[in-house]
Motif scaffolding. Structure first.
Motif: not given
Length: 444
Positions: A41, A44-45, A48-49, A388, A390, A394, A402, A405
């Motif tokens: 996780i 993946s974030f 994404l960022i 991503t 998540v 969530t 999220l 993307n």
């Protein structure tokens, strides 16, 4: 009709599902993925960022400062992704060995390391190679320096099936040798940690002989490594699994839940192997700036089906809060907050949905409708593909945003599904209210 349905579920489905739920290999695979999830996780974030849709000048989201930052530092900032999602099979291999060893009442830690060692033995070749001038700076060495390099091509999702297969085999070898007392045992005066390490000497030696012999045979005969062979074998499965009929078939989760079994846990080992493999393919395409193609990836179910939990029961929770029946309304109030975070045990067993023929139809068919629409819209690129991972708790619309993307179409679609599930559950809930009223009247 209801009696026949219940009899069929109890006599045919429950025994099979019960055996699957208690299968030691599926449980070990599931645990392996669960242990790896925090790293995956976070990785993946980070991806994404570093790949937000802010670098296209033709896009209204364009940000010059972000574009400049990525141009200067992206190669350095992406490293945590490579040592999380990029080596996920290492985490899974250790987790499978740890879990399966515990099931056999062997030492879990040594079993985890044996499984990890077995995976590395067949998947990661090490050679001393000269470093070209173009990459010497990244390794902080002089150009043409010889350094040991490990081949990590198969440590990401491409090695998942190898991690599963060889992790299980290695622990079965460990168990067999312990059962036959073909291990080194030290006196009780020796510290336990040392004794346990010596216990693993013979299993490690056997694994080396067997797996390295297999390595040599496959490399000489087929001119490929074991992970390449395994991927060729499982490639048709991954291709078929990304089709709409296969995805709908996996919604058998809901039938198991209706029967009172934790369907998600039962099927999760199979689903995770597929979705994480597809997610890695999508992330590689995103990182390379290529079209993202896999639909059934990452939290695709979480974004469009598990809103409120299995059965899209957030819509049911909303309908229950608005009910005039005191029992249903009280359960709805109790369930609404957990449902926002995709936890629906209160509603599953409080309403109940389990073994409730009146709620069975929407509980099973709403997810099929949702997934069909979501699949088609993703296929047509009307909503974004999942790139991503998540956390499953969530809230679904935010999770969909999220996971894709920052694709606002995915978030809107998730909101629409919550509203339509509310509308579809409502008439069936009304019928359930009437049945409860009749039952209460007959008991007076």
């Amino acid at each position: 009709m209801n009696d026949k349905l219940m009899t069929f579920i109890e006599s045919k489905i429950l025994p099979i599902a019960g055996k699957i739920a208690s299968n030691r290999y599926l449980n070990a695979i599931r645990d392996g993925f669960v242990f790896a999830m925090p790293f995956l996780i976070i990785g993946s974030f980070i991806l994404l960022i570093l790949n937000l849709p802010f670098t296209d000048k033709s896009n209204f989201l364009y940000m010059e400062w972000y574009t400049n930052l990525m141009n200067s530092f992206k190669a350095d900032l992406v490293q945590p992704f490579y040592v999380s999602m990029g080596i996920m099979s290492l985490f899974v291999a250790y987790g499978i060995g740890y879990s399966l060893s515990g099931h056999y009442q062997l030492n879990s830690i040594t079993g985890g390391f044996l499984s990890l060692f077995s995976f590395l033995l067949v998947s990661a070749k090490v050679e001393y190679v000269p470093i070209a001038e173009a990459v010497a700076k990244s390794f902080l060495v002089d150009a043409d320096s010889y350094i040991p390099v490990m081949d990590v091509r198969f440590m990401d999702a491409k090695g998942l099936f190898v991690a599963i297969i060889f992790g299980i085999i290695s622990i079965e070898i460990f168990r067999f040798l312990v059962k036959k007392k073909l291990i080194i045992t030290l006196p009780e005066s020796v510290p336990p940690a040392i004794a346990k390490s010596f216990e693993l000497l013979i299993p490690v030696a056997v694994v080396i002989v067997l797996f390295q012999a297999l390595n040599i045979i496959i490399q000489k005969k087929l001119i490929m490594m074991i992970p390449e062979l395994v991927m060729k074998i499982f490639e048709p499965l991954l291709h078929v699994s990304d089709s709409l009929p296969s995805i709908i078939l996996l919604l058998i989760i809901h039938i198991l839940w209706f029967a009172g079994l934790h369907g998600t846990n039962i099927v999760d080992a199979i689903v995770k192997a597929i979705t994480l493999s597809n997610l890695a393919i999508n992330q590689a395409a995103l990182q390379a700036g290529e079209p993202v193609t896999k639909i059934f990836a990452g939290g695709f179910f979480d974004s469009y089906v598990f809103m409120g939990g299995v059965g899209t029961t957030l819509g049911l929770a909303i309908a229950m809060v608005r009910s005039k029946n005191e029992h249903i309304k009280s359960i709805g109030k109790l369930s609404i907050v957990p449902a926002v975070f995709n936890i629906n045990e209160p509603i599953m067993f409080g309403a109940p949905v389990v073994m409730n023929p009146l709620l069975m139809i929407p509980f099973i068919f709403i997810p099929i409708i949702n997934i069909t629409i979501a699949y088609i819209l993703t296929k047509l690129n009307i909503v974004g593909h999942v790139v991503t991972l998540v956390p499953w708790t969530t809230p679904a619309p935010l999770g969909a945003l999220l996971a894709t993307n920052l694709n606002f179409g995915a978030m809107i679609l998730s909101f629409v599904f919550i509203f339509t599930s509310f509308l579809m559950y409502k008439p069936f809930l009304k019928a359930y209210e009437i049945s409860l009223e009749k039952e209460e009247g007959s008991n007076k």
